[in-house]
Design an enzyme around this catalytic site. Structure first.
Site, PDB file in Angstrom:
ATOM      1  CG  ASN A 192      -0.630   0.121   2.143  1.00  0.00           C
ATOM      2  OD1 ASN A 192       0.661   1.074   2.955  1.00  0.00           O
ATOM      3  ND2 ASN A 192      -1.206  -0.773   3.490  1.00  0.00           N
ATOM      4  CG  ASP A 254      -4.319 -10.543   2.007  1.00  0.00           C
ATOM      5  OD1 ASP A 254      -3.269 -10.355   2.334  1.00  0.00           O
ATOM      6  OD2 ASP A 254      -5.030 -10.969   3.675  1.00  0.00           O
TER       7      ASP A 254
END
Length: 324
Positions: A192, A254
């Site tokens: 991220n 995920d």
């Protein structure tokens, strides 16, 4: 395309707090912090980064090989769940003495999270010989025992096997030398935006230096979508799915990784890959638990098409082997 997913398998204990953590934290007293939160509920769910990614890949029509170390309790119910979903669990190593890893997480009303992770049997993952498991077209190396992450990365690099680096949760633990080792030579680097900044800070590399050492960098930005930095210097921006009601952010990253790699395996361009990732991530964030969401062809393609257009929906539907 044969994909191996290495990393953690865990039992998730997920709690929600109706207030905001920030209201109970005094920044000037962080060195003495001692707070507790009365939570509203407790959900015990299947989890672990590698298991979540493998599960989502299976939901998108693949049969990934899960490479992880677990406790004997894994065979009670979790293995059967993953097998039924289409995950190949034949490479999962079972510890003789340790329990499967456990993730304990409390999420507040602003979706901020405070988490703890007990590695348990994951601590033995370094004993797994990735090279002995056969040939792969791509290996995703997600958070795991540090020795295992280093070993799996070296195995891929030495054998010329393309690998995707996803150090994420282990970045807080790892020093610069370890992170450089995990990232260098990766075909894909997932993180991220905060983790991307942390990689730069700890390695001492600039953003351009990071990208010079990998193939494609994929940086997720939550509700602001994802940025994909290509080897030729181009940047592809993809927005997040609109109109999502967020319930639980656990496992969203995920599922995005799984969607992106499912698109790669299907021969889609990176923009479509990110759109697939964002679409499956939107299903997960609307559900409590990381593997509890439902995915069917019609609703998945409709959701993708509503955000990215009819051409995108048609191309993805033709490429992916989605369940009916």
């Amino acid at each position: 395309m044969r994909i191996a997913v290495t990393g953690s398998v865990a039992t998730d204990h997920l709690m929600t707090f109706s207030g905001r953590f920030e209201d109970s934290i005094v920044p000037e007293q962080l060195d003495k912090i001692a707070v507790s939160f009365l939570v509203d509920d407790l959900e015990v769910r299947r989890g672990g980064t590698a298991a979540n990614i493998a599960f989502s890949l299976a939901k998108l029509g693949h049969r990934p090989l899960l490479v992880a170390s677990v406790g004997k309790d894994f065979d009670v119910e979790y293995r059967g769940w993953l097998d039924a979903a289409g995950v190949d669990t034949s490479a999962v190593r079972v510890s003789e003495s340790r329990h499967t890893a456990r993730f304990v997480c409390t999420t507040d009303s602003a979706l901020a999270q405070i988490s703890s992770f007990y590695p348990g049997a994951m601590s033995e993952a370094g004993a797994i010989d990735l090279a002995g498991l056969g040939e792969f077209d791509l290996v995703l190396i997600s958070p795991d025992d540090p020795a295992a992450m280093i070993s799996h990365t070296a195995s891929c690099r030495d054998r010329g096997v393309p690998f995707a680096a996803d150090p994420s949760q282990q970045l807080a633990f790892a020093d610069g030398a370890m992170i450089r080792d995990l990232v260098d030579g990766a075909t894909y680097l997932f993180s991220n935006d905060y983790e991307a900044a942390l990689i730069e800070k700890k390695t001492g590399w600039t953003a351009d230096e990071v990208r010079s050492r990998i193939g494609t960098q994929v940086t997720t930005r939550g509700k602001d979508g994802v940025s994909i930095y290509l080897p030729d210097g181009d940047v592809v921006e993809v927005g997040a799915i609109a109109g999502v009601t967020a319930v639980d952010p656990t496992g969203v990253g995920d599922s995005f990784r799984a969607g992106f790699l499912a698109g790669i395996a299907a021969g889609l361009g990176v923009e479509r890959c990110a759109q697939v990732g964002c679409t499956i991530a939107s299903l997960v964030v609307e559900t409590t638990g990381t593997q509890e969401y439902q995915l069917d062809r019609a609703s998945f393609i409709a959701r993708l098409g509503d955000s990215y257009g009819e051409d995108a929906a048609a191309e993805v539907e033709a490429a992916l082997d989605l369940p009916n």
